[in-house]
Design a protein around this motif. Structure first.
Motif, PDB file in Angstrom:
ATOM      1  N   ASP A 200     -16.255  88.593  -3.860  1.00  0.00           N
ATOM      2  CA  ASP A 200     -16.677  87.770  -4.995  1.00  0.00           C
ATOM      3  C   ASP A 200     -17.500  88.628  -5.946  1.00  0.00           C
ATOM      4  O   ASP A 200     -17.636  89.843  -5.761  1.00  0.00           O
ATOM      5  CB  ASP A 200     -17.466  86.551  -4.516  1.00  0.00           C
ATOM      6  CG  ASP A 200     -18.893  86.895  -4.093  1.00  0.00           C
ATOM      7  OD1 ASP A 200     -19.170  88.078  -3.770  1.00  0.00           O
ATOM      8  OD2 ASP A 200     -19.733  85.979  -4.081  1.00  0.00           O
ATOM      9  N   THR A 201     -18.052  88.023  -6.976  1.00  0.00           N
ATOM     10  CA  THR A 201     -18.805  88.766  -7.991  1.00  0.00           C
ATOM     11  C   THR A 201     -19.998  89.489  -7.388  1.00  0.00           C
ATOM     12  O   THR A 201     -20.301  90.640  -7.749  1.00  0.00           O
ATOM     13  CB  THR A 201     -19.275  87.806  -9.097  1.00  0.00           C
ATOM     14  OG1 THR A 201     -18.133  87.199  -9.712  1.00  0.00           O
ATOM     15  CG2 THR A 201     -20.066  88.559 -10.161  1.00  0.00           C
ATOM     16  N   ASN A 202     -20.706  88.833  -6.470  1.00  0.00           N
ATOM     17  CA  ASN A 202     -21.891  89.455  -5.872  1.00  0.00           C
ATOM     18  C   ASN A 202     -21.516  90.666  -5.020  1.00  0.00           C
ATOM     19  O   ASN A 202     -22.182  91.709  -5.070  1.00  0.00           O
ATOM     20  CB  ASN A 202     -22.631  88.428  -5.013  1.00  0.00           C
ATOM     21  CG  ASN A 202     -23.262  87.339  -5.857  1.00  0.00           C
ATOM     22  OD1 ASN A 202     -23.956  87.618  -6.824  1.00  0.00           O
ATOM     23  ND2 ASN A 202     -23.018  86.091  -5.493  1.00  0.00           N
ATOM     24  N   ILE A 203     -20.455  90.542  -4.233  1.00  0.00           N
ATOM     25  CA  ILE A 203     -20.012  91.668  -3.402  1.00  0.00           C
ATOM     26  C   ILE A 203     -19.541  92.818  -4.276  1.00  0.00           C
ATOM     27  O   ILE A 203     -19.847  93.990  -3.993  1.00  0.00           O
ATOM     28  CB  ILE A 203     -18.903  91.200  -2.443  1.00  0.00           C
ATOM     29  CG1 ILE A 203     -19.504  90.268  -1.370  1.00  0.00           C
ATOM     30  CG2 ILE A 203     -18.193  92.379  -1.789  1.00  0.00           C
ATOM     31  CD1 ILE A 203     -18.489  89.674  -0.415  1.00  0.00           C
ATOM     32  N   ARG A 204     -18.821  92.511  -5.324  1.00  0.00           N
ATOM     33  CA  ARG A 204     -18.350  93.569  -6.241  1.00  0.00           C
ATOM     34  C   ARG A 204     -19.529  94.333  -6.841  1.00  0.00           C
ATOM     35  O   ARG A 204     -19.478  95.563  -6.985  1.00  0.00           O
ATOM     36  CB  ARG A 204     -17.516  92.959  -7.368  1.00  0.00           C
ATOM     37  CG  ARG A 204     -16.192  92.358  -6.929  1.00  0.00           C
ATOM     38  CD  ARG A 204     -15.446  91.801  -8.127  1.00  0.00           C
ATOM     39  NE  ARG A 204     -15.067  92.865  -9.048  1.00  0.00           N
ATOM     40  CZ  ARG A 204     -15.017  92.739 -10.364  1.00  0.00           C
ATOM     41  NH1 ARG A 204     -15.367  91.610 -10.940  1.00  0.00           N
ATOM     42  NH2 ARG A 204     -14.652  93.762 -11.104  1.00  0.00           N
TER      43      ARG A 204
ATOM     44  N   LEU B 282     -22.700  97.695 -13.117  1.00  0.00           N
ATOM     45  CA  LEU B 282     -21.892  96.495 -12.928  1.00  0.00           C
ATOM     46  C   LEU B 282     -20.469  96.897 -12.575  1.00  0.00           C
ATOM     47  O   LEU B 282     -20.007  97.971 -12.970  1.00  0.00           O
ATOM     48  CB  LEU B 282     -21.869  95.640 -14.202  1.00  0.00           C
ATOM     49  CG  LEU B 282     -23.188  95.022 -14.673  1.00  0.00           C
ATOM     50  CD1 LEU B 282     -22.996  94.330 -16.010  1.00  0.00           C
ATOM     51  CD2 LEU B 282     -23.740  94.051 -13.641  1.00  0.00           C
ATOM     52  N   PRO B 283     -19.763  96.061 -11.860  1.00  0.00           N
ATOM     53  CA  PRO B 283     -18.345  96.349 -11.603  1.00  0.00           C
ATOM     54  C   PRO B 283     -17.545  96.204 -12.893  1.00  0.00           C
ATOM     55  O   PRO B 283     -18.061  95.708 -13.909  1.00  0.00           O
ATOM     56  CB  PRO B 283     -17.953  95.283 -10.573  1.00  0.00           C
ATOM     57  CG  PRO B 283     -18.892  94.152 -10.838  1.00  0.00           C
ATOM     58  CD  PRO B 283     -20.190  94.779 -11.259  1.00  0.00           C
ATOM     59  N   SER B 284     -16.296  96.590 -12.870  1.00  0.00           N
ATOM     60  CA  SER B 284     -15.450  96.459 -14.044  1.00  0.00           C
ATOM     61  C   SER B 284     -15.284  94.986 -14.401  1.00  0.00           C
ATOM     62  O   SER B 284     -15.454  94.108 -13.546  1.00  0.00           O
ATOM     63  CB  SER B 284     -14.084  97.088 -13.782  1.00  0.00           C
ATOM     64  OG  SER B 284     -13.451  96.452 -12.699  1.00  0.00           O
TER      65      SER B 284
END
Length: 265
Positions: free
Chosen positions: A93-97, A109-111
């Motif tokens: 999910d967004t947090n893991i990414r 931040l991730p892409s």
């Protein structure tokens, strides 16, 4: 939290998929309330129907079978298989990414969109043991939600801060600025206001009711006064209201009945 009371009411009213499947789809939309993205309520209802038809009323534990349910994507299928059934699945999910991006890639931040490279990294990091993998997924998710936050991360409280590539690189800023979705004045806002009227109406709402105040028409469906007033305060152009109503019909969130609009039966 906005979600918790709605979730608790759903479980009280529909403890099993069959309980939800027996109701009209419009009841799922009504009970969804103001959580946003009401099509998710329709998909939950469709998934409940499919679970009854194809899985004997029990939520499947297998990732592939979960993925085949209406409205279930790869993240949801993996999360349900992992957290509900203890399966070894790669949950991203967004947090893991964000944790992976900072810890291993040195990026703030991730892409903007999930990449194949991110999925490969997450799969490589996942422990082999099923039980440990479930705890790993939950731990990394919580680390991102509570500590490695998008804004103002709590690096001093991070248990892996000494291994963080982002900190080692001097905490460089993001390569892009995340943009939130516009709301005020958009078709989405008008759709939401129309849905608020339909959720409270106990009879079909005539089209002219959305354009004119109830006092001008001499009547109103019971219970719709407050949301109708909120809709009229938007002063939306007639063509925007027409787009909103047509879109709700197309998405299955509303239907025409006895000359008016109502939630799906």
């Amino acid at each position: 939290m906005r979600v918790l009371p709605v979730w608790e009411e759903w479980l009280r009213r529909w403890p099993e998929p069959a309980d939800l499947a027996r109701e009209p789809a419009g009841e799922a939309v009504r009970s969804w309330g103001r959580l946003g993205y009401p099509r998710r309520a329709l998909r939950l209802h469709a998934a409940a129907v499919a679970i009854g038809q194809d899985h004997g009323g029990k939520v499947p534990a297998d990732y592939t079978e979960l993925l085949a349910l209406p409205g279930v994507g790869s993240y949801t299928a993996a999360a349900v298989a992992a957290f509900a059934f203890g399966r070894r699945e790669t949950v991203v999910d967004t947090n893991i990414r964000r944790v992976h991006a900072r810890l291993f890639s040195g990026a703030a931040l991730p892409s903007p969109a999930l990449t194949a490279a991110e999925m490969r990294l997450a799969a490589q990091l996942l422990p082999d043991d099923a039980g440990t993998s479930v705890r790993w997924n939950a731990a990394v998710m919580e680390l991102g939600a509570l500590v490695c936050r998008a804004r103002a991360p709590k690096c001093s409280a991070c248990p892996v801060r000494d291994r963080c590539s982002w900190r080692a690189a001097g905490e460089p800023p993001p390569s892009y600025v995340p943009k939130g979705q516009a709301w005020h004045g958009t078709d989405r806002q008008v759709r939401g206001a129309v849905m608020a009227v339909l959720r409270l109406a106990d009879s079909p709402v005539p089209a002219e009711m959305f354009q004119q105040a109830p006092a001008d028409l001499g009547f109103e469906p019971s219970g719709t006064g407050v949301p109708l007033a909120a809709l009229h305060r938007l002063n939306s152009a007639p063509e925007q209201l027409e787009r909103a109503l047509a879109g709700l019909l197309e998405d299955g969130l509303a239907e025409l009945h006895q000359g008016g609009y109502r939630l799906p039966g």
